[in-house]
Design a protein around this motif. Structure first.
Motif, short mmCIF file in Angstrom:
data_model
loop_
_atom_site.label_atom_id
_atom_site.label_comp_id
_atom_site.label_asym_id
_atom_site.label_seq_id
_atom_site.Cartn_x
_atom_site.Cartn_y
_atom_site.Cartn_z
N VAL A 27 0.89 -1.04 -0.16
CA VAL A 27 0.20 0.08 -0.04
C VAL A 27 0.73 1.17 -0.08
N GLU A 28 0.18 2.26 -0.52
CA GLU A 28 1.27 3.58 -0.33
C GLU A 28 1.02 3.98 1.05
N ILE A 29 2.19 4.61 1.64
CA ILE A 29 2.14 5.28 3.00
C ILE A 29 2.31 6.59 2.77
N ARG A 30 1.39 7.39 3.48
CA ARG A 30 1.47 8.81 3.48
C ARG A 30 1.58 9.22 4.90
N TRP A 31 2.02 10.44 5.50
CA TRP A 31 1.78 10.77 6.77
C TRP A 31 1.65 12.38 6.90
N HIS A 32 1.10 12.83 7.92
CA HIS A 32 0.73 14.13 8.11
C HIS A 32 1.79 15.28 7.95
N GLN A 33 3.18 14.84 8.51
CA GLN A 33 4.17 15.69 8.22
C GLN A 33 4.60 15.61 6.79
N GLY A 34 4.66 14.47 6.23
CA GLY A 34 5.27 14.08 4.90
C GLY A 34 4.29 15.06 3.85
N GLU A 35 3.15 15.39 4.25
CA GLU A 35 2.15 16.03 3.14
C GLU A 35 2.21 17.50 3.38
N ARG A 36 3.12 17.81 4.46
CA ARG A 36 3.14 19.31 4.75
C ARG A 36 2.16 19.73 5.36
N PHE A 37 1.35 19.18 5.98
CA PHE A 37 0.01 19.78 6.73
C PHE A 37 0.65 20.44 7.89
N ALA A 38 0.11 21.47 8.27
CA ALA A 38 0.30 22.23 9.36
C ALA A 38 0.26 21.30 10.68
N GLN A 39 1.18 21.56 11.72
CA GLN A 39 1.04 20.65 12.68
C GLN A 39 -0.28 20.94 13.58
N ASP A 40 -0.88 22.27 13.60
CA ASP A 40 -2.00 22.73 14.35
C ASP A 40 -3.25 22.67 13.35
N MET A 41 -3.10 21.96 12.13
CA MET A 41 -4.32 22.05 11.18
C MET A 41 -5.29 21.08 11.81
N PRO A 42 -6.65 21.68 12.01
CA PRO A 42 -7.81 21.12 12.66
C PRO A 42 -8.02 19.86 11.70
N ASP A 43 -8.56 18.81 12.57
CA ASP A 43 -8.79 17.60 11.97
C ASP A 43 -9.83 17.59 10.88
N ASP A 44 -10.73 18.33 10.88
CA ASP A 44 -11.77 18.28 9.81
C ASP A 44 -11.17 18.90 8.73
N GLU A 45 -10.13 19.85 8.76
CA GLU A 45 -9.55 20.17 7.47
C GLU A 45 -8.65 19.31 6.68
N TRP A 46 -7.96 18.35 7.62
CA TRP A 46 -7.00 17.34 6.91
C TRP A 46 -8.04 16.16 6.31
N MET A 47 -9.09 15.94 7.19
CA MET A 47 -9.91 14.89 6.85
C MET A 47 -10.52 15.24 5.36
N GLU A 48 -10.85 16.59 5.27
CA GLU A 48 -11.45 16.76 3.88
C GLU A 48 -10.36 16.49 2.83
N LYS A 49 -9.06 16.74 2.87
CA LYS A 49 -8.15 16.55 1.83
C LYS A 49 -8.04 14.95 1.62
N VAL A 50 -7.67 14.29 2.87
CA VAL A 50 -7.62 12.87 2.89
C VAL A 50 -8.78 12.25 2.36
N GLY A 51 -9.77 12.68 2.48
CA GLY A 51 -11.19 11.93 2.18
C GLY A 51 -11.21 12.25 0.77
N GLY A 52 -10.85 13.18 0.37
CA GLY A 52 -11.01 13.50 -1.21
C GLY A 52 -9.96 12.47 -1.92
N LYS A 53 -9.20 12.21 -1.24
CA LYS A 53 -8.02 11.26 -1.96
C LYS A 53 -8.55 9.97 -1.85
N ASN A 54 -9.61 9.64 -1.20
CA ASN A 54 -9.86 8.38 -0.70
C ASN A 54 -8.84 7.57 0.31
#
Length: 134
Positions: A27-54
């Protein structure tokens, strides 16, 4: 079927997902910091990005089903989520649990309609988590 992607949220840190990435898993492996998401990014904001990519969310944050706006984001963005035991058990035990359960996680992710949350236990059993209407 397209390749599956496991997304490790910020609670996992970067050492474990980075080590898994280097092993070239099925499987592909991705992680919060590797995606350069802000450390304080609200969960619902990264969920939108991650969910959009399935992507499939793996987390040690065991509260998404308890907070109304996170429940709404989970449902709105069709998040497939697996709770792992918290970080207090240590990275080695977390890796062992991941290795013992990753094939079942893949099967559950492929065979269950999103959104959902499953909890991976220390024993390796995997149980559904009830997500209330948000």
């Amino acid at each position: 079927m397209d390749a599956l992607t496991f997304y490790f949220d910020r609670n996992f840190g970067k050492r474990l997902p980075n080590a898994l990435y280097k092993l070239r898993p099925p499987v592909e492996i991705r992680w919060h910091q590797g995606e350069r998401f802000a450390q304080d990014m609200p969960d619902d904001e990264w969920m939108e990005k991650v969910g959009g990519k399935n992507w499939i969310v793996l987390t040690q944050d065991l509260k998404f089903h308890l907070i109304e706006h996170e429940v709404q984001a989970l449902k709105q963005h069709n998040i497939r989520c697996f709770y792992f035991p918290d970080a207090q058990i240590g990275m080695w035990k977390t890796l062992a649990i991941f290795m013992r359960t990753h094939e079942r996680i893949i099967a559950l992710a492929q065979n269950h309609k999103a959104p959902f949350i499953f909890k991976v236990q220390n024993t390796g059993s995997i149980k559904p988590v009830f997500v209330a209407d948000g």
